[in-house]
Each structure stands twice: as C-alpha cells, then as structure tokens.
Write a protein that holds these residues in place. Structure first.
Motif, PDB file in Angstrom:
ATOM      1  N   HIS A  32      49.348 -20.793  56.833  1.00 49.14           N
ATOM      2  CA  HIS A  32      48.520 -21.562  57.746  1.00 49.14           C
ATOM      3  C   HIS A  32      47.925 -22.751  57.001  1.00 49.14           C
ATOM      4  N   ALA A  33      47.309 -23.651  57.728  1.00 49.82           N
ATOM      5  CA  ALA A  33      46.713 -24.844  57.123  1.00 49.82           C
ATOM      6  C   ALA A  33      45.632 -24.462  56.114  1.00 49.82           C
ATOM      7  N   LEU A  34      45.651 -25.128  54.982  1.00 50.64           N
ATOM      8  CA  LEU A  34      44.625 -24.944  53.957  1.00 50.64           C
ATOM      9  C   LEU A  34      43.612 -26.077  54.058  1.00 50.64           C
ATOM     10  N   ASN A  35      42.356 -25.781  53.726  1.00 52.66           N
ATOM     11  CA  ASN A  35      41.419 -26.886  53.611  1.00 52.66           C
ATOM     12  C   ASN A  35      41.782 -27.707  52.374  1.00 52.66           C
ATOM     13  N   ASP A  36      41.233 -28.887  52.261  1.00 49.06           N
ATOM     14  CA  ASP A  36      41.663 -29.797  51.197  1.00 49.06           C
ATOM     15  C   ASP A  36      41.434 -29.222  49.805  1.00 49.06           C
ATOM     16  N   GLU A  37      40.318 -28.548  49.595  1.00 47.93           N
ATOM     17  CA  GLU A  37      40.026 -28.010  48.268  1.00 47.93           C
ATOM     18  C   GLU A  37      41.004 -26.899  47.896  1.00 47.93           C
ATOM     19  N   ASP A  38      41.310 -26.000  48.835  1.00 50.61           N
ATOM     20  CA  ASP A  38      42.278 -24.934  48.554  1.00 50.61           C
ATOM     21  C   ASP A  38      43.671 -25.511  48.325  1.00 50.61           C
ATOM     22  N   PHE A  39      44.039 -26.521  49.097  1.00 55.47           N
ATOM     23  CA  PHE A  39      45.343 -27.164  48.905  1.00 55.47           C
ATOM     24  C   PHE A  39      45.435 -27.773  47.513  1.00 55.47           C
ATOM     25  N   TYR A  40      44.423 -28.528  47.139  1.00 57.46           N
ATOM     26  CA  TYR A  40      44.432 -29.171  45.821  1.00 57.46           C
ATOM     27  C   TYR A  40      44.530 -28.144  44.705  1.00 57.46           C
ATOM     28  N   ARG A  41      43.738 -27.087  44.765  1.00 64.05           N
ATOM     29  CA  ARG A  41      43.724 -26.104  43.698  1.00 64.05           C
ATOM     30  C   ARG A  41      45.031 -25.310  43.646  1.00 64.05           C
ATOM     31  N   LEU A  42      45.675 -25.136  44.806  1.00 64.17           N
ATOM     32  CA  LEU A  42      46.968 -24.444  44.810  1.00 64.17           C
ATOM     33  C   LEU A  42      48.013 -25.245  44.038  1.00 64.17           C
ATOM     34  N   VAL A  43      48.152 -26.532  44.352  1.00 65.21           N
ATOM     35  CA  VAL A  43      49.209 -27.323  43.703  1.00 65.21           C
ATOM     36  C   VAL A  43      48.835 -27.752  42.293  1.00 65.21           C
ATOM     37  N   ALA A  44      47.522 -27.841  41.989  1.00 66.11           N
ATOM     38  CA  ALA A  44      47.092 -28.321  40.680  1.00 66.11           C
ATOM     39  C   ALA A  44      46.907 -27.217  39.650  1.00 66.11           C
ATOM     40  N   CYS A  45      46.545 -25.996  40.111  1.00 62.56           N
ATOM     41  CA  CYS A  45      46.304 -24.933  39.128  1.00 62.56           C
ATOM     42  C   CYS A  45      46.741 -23.558  39.620  1.00 62.56           C
ATOM     43  N   ALA A  46      47.620 -23.534  40.624  1.00 65.47           N
ATOM     44  CA  ALA A  46      48.204 -22.274  41.117  1.00 65.47           C
ATOM     45  C   ALA A  46      47.149 -21.280  41.586  1.00 65.47           C
ATOM     46  N   ALA A  47      46.126 -21.793  42.233  1.00 65.10           N
ATOM     47  CA  ALA A  47      45.080 -20.910  42.757  1.00 65.10           C
ATOM     48  C   ALA A  47      45.415 -20.484  44.182  1.00 65.10           C
ATOM     49  N   PRO A  48      45.549 -19.183  44.436  1.00 61.72           N
ATOM     50  CA  PRO A  48      45.681 -18.741  45.829  1.00 61.72           C
ATOM     51  C   PRO A  48      44.436 -19.139  46.600  1.00 61.72           C
ATOM     52  N   PRO A  49      44.517 -19.273  47.925  1.00 58.19           N
ATOM     53  CA  PRO A  49      43.346 -19.665  48.708  1.00 58.19           C
ATOM     54  C   PRO A  49      42.120 -18.811  48.397  1.00 58.19           C
ATOM     55  N   MET A  50      41.005 -19.488  48.080  1.00 56.27           N
ATOM     56  CA  MET A  50      39.727 -18.838  47.793  1.00 56.27           C
ATOM     57  C   MET A  50      39.811 -17.899  46.594  1.00 56.27           C
ATOM     58  N   ASP A  51      40.670 -18.232  45.637  1.00 57.94           N
ATOM     59  CA  ASP A  51      40.823 -17.391  44.452  1.00 57.94           C
ATOM     60  C   ASP A  51      40.842 -18.277  43.207  1.00 57.94           C
ATOM     61  N   ALA A  52      40.938 -17.645  42.046  1.00 60.79           N
ATOM     62  CA  ALA A  52      40.846 -18.369  40.779  1.00 60.79           C
ATOM     63  C   ALA A  52      42.177 -19.026  40.406  1.00 60.79           C
ATOM     64  N   CYS A  53      42.075 -20.036  39.556  1.00 58.70           N
ATOM     65  CA  CYS A  53      43.261 -20.717  39.035  1.00 58.70           C
ATOM     66  C   CYS A  53      44.087 -19.761  38.184  1.00 58.70           C
ATOM     67  N   GLN A  54      45.406 -19.873  38.305  1.00 56.17           N
ATOM     68  CA  GLN A  54      46.307 -19.096  37.471  1.00 56.17           C
ATOM     69  C   GLN A  54      46.958 -19.954  36.381  1.00 56.17           C
ATOM     70  N   LYS A  55      46.764 -21.251  36.461  1.00 57.44           N
ATOM     71  CA  LYS A  55      47.258 -22.182  35.441  1.00 57.44           C
ATOM     72  C   LYS A  55      46.132 -23.145  35.073  1.00 57.44           C
ATOM     73  N   GLN A  56      46.289 -23.735  33.918  1.00 59.01           N
ATOM     74  CA  GLN A  56      45.354 -24.773  33.501  1.00 59.01           C
ATOM     75  C   GLN A  56      45.638 -26.067  34.256  1.00 59.01           C
TER      76      GLN A  56
END
Length: 215
Positions: free
Chosen positions: A24-48
């Motif tokens: 489903h659609a992600l808010n902008d912050e979740d979208f950014y963190r997903l592509v930039a640091c592999a963070a699942p929605p509302m979760d922690a970064c998995q990459k630097q």
C-alpha cells in the motif's frame, strides 16, 4: 585506513534482489527510509545511510562489448542521456554530467551469460561475483560513496534499457533497496517487479531531494 565496502543493488529482473514489500502507499518518511536504509515501514534501518560527499557527479559508459554494437548501443546512449536529464530536472542538489573517460558513476555493458559471474569489469573486488540482468555496485568508505559501477548484461531486454538506466543511476546515488509489491510498480522507479517507468515517480523525487537537499 578506513574500511572499504562494496554495496550492491540489482534490477528487478535479478534473482538476488534486495527489496522490502509495500503493498500500500507509504508516507514520505517511510518511503525515504525504505529506499535509503532498508527500513520496513515504521521500523528501524537495516542498512547504513550512504551518500556522495559531492553533488556534482560525472556518469558515463566506459566499456561496451561487441555484443551490444548496433541497435543496443544506440538505445543505451539514448537511455543514458534521458536518465541524466531526468535526474537533473528533479530539483535536488545533484547535477549529473556526461564523462566517458573517468566518471564517478561508470556504466559497463559486459557480455556475460545470464546468471553468470562478472568478468572484465576492471574492478578486482567485482570480478567473479554473481550478476543477473543488470545491477549497480557502490564502493563505500564509512558513510561516503566513493564510486558506483553499473553493469548491464545481454540478459536485460533492450526495451528495459530506459527504465533500468534511470533506476541504476538513481540507486547509485545511495538508494540501494527496492520496493516489492504491485502498488509501486507504476509509481516508483524502485519497483522490484517492474521496469515500466522511465521517469522518476513523485516519491522518488521526494527521496532524492531529502537525500540531497537543494542548495
């Protein structure tokens, strides 16, 4: 000496693609963190989070094997020109310029069998590593990108060149995780399962601007 790491991202047609599902659609912050640091929605970064220390970057095709001569070569050149224009018009601080001699982001068109290993790249750390249709490898020291290498193989169909070129160049700016699921197939260049887009999506542009704010 700081440790040098090689990070990678592959096109949607690659078997070992790293991605996180978003149905489903992600808010902008979740979208950014997903592509930039592999963070699942509302979760922690998995990459630097990694990025270039400079905004003016060169990109160019430094090798094209004979398997691409003719129509494929012309399509590749046109795809690169369009990708540069698309990134430069996104409104971020990033400015790409063409340089086929010694670019920051090197693009190699190698004659490698499907599912084979990288050969003839000129980069010792990449030789012998697996690749499918295409992908980008990013050389990172601490949180800084030092070099990006994009590799195309004959397994990538010519009709996908425009989308793949734009995707790989954008990923080479520090966005190393794709988005799985059908929702973003027509909305983001980072879609794991589609090469349909040839322009940056609305949230792609947002993410690029957040990673590299306009001066």
């Amino acid at each position: 000496m700081r440790a040098l790491l090689v990070w990678l991202a592959l096109t949607s047609s690659a078997q070992a693609q790293e991605f996180i599902d978003a149905e489903h659609a992600l808010n902008d912050e979740d979208f950014y963190r997903l592509v930039a640091c592999a963070a699942p929605p509302m979760d922690a970064c998995q990459k630097q989070i990694v990025k270039w220390d400079k905004a003016d970057l060169s990109v160019g095709i430094t090798k094209m094997d004979r398997a691409y001569l003719g129509g494929k070569a012309k399509r590749a050149q046109a795809a690169l020109a369009r990708a540069i224009q698309e990134v430069n018009s996104a409104g971020s601080a990033i400015n790409l310029r063409r340089d086929d001699k010694n670019p920051d982001i090197e693009i190699l068109f190698l004659d490698i069998p499907r599912g084979g290993e990288i050969r003839g790249s000129g980069f010792t750390r990449l030789e012998g590593t697996p690749i499918s249709a295409a992908g980008v490898r990013v050389f990172v020291s601490e949180s800084s990108i030092l070099k990006a290498v994009i590799i195309f193989t004959p397994a990538l169909q010519i009709r996908a060149y425009e989308s793949a070129m734009l995707e790989e160049i954008t990923q080479g700016l520090g966005f190393l995780t794709d988005i799985g699921g059908t929702f973003y197939e027509t909305r983001s260049i980072f879609s794991q399962s589609s090469n349909a887009l040839t322009k940056l999506g609305k949230q792609d542009i947002m993410a690029l601007g957040q990673h590299y704010p306009a001066r």
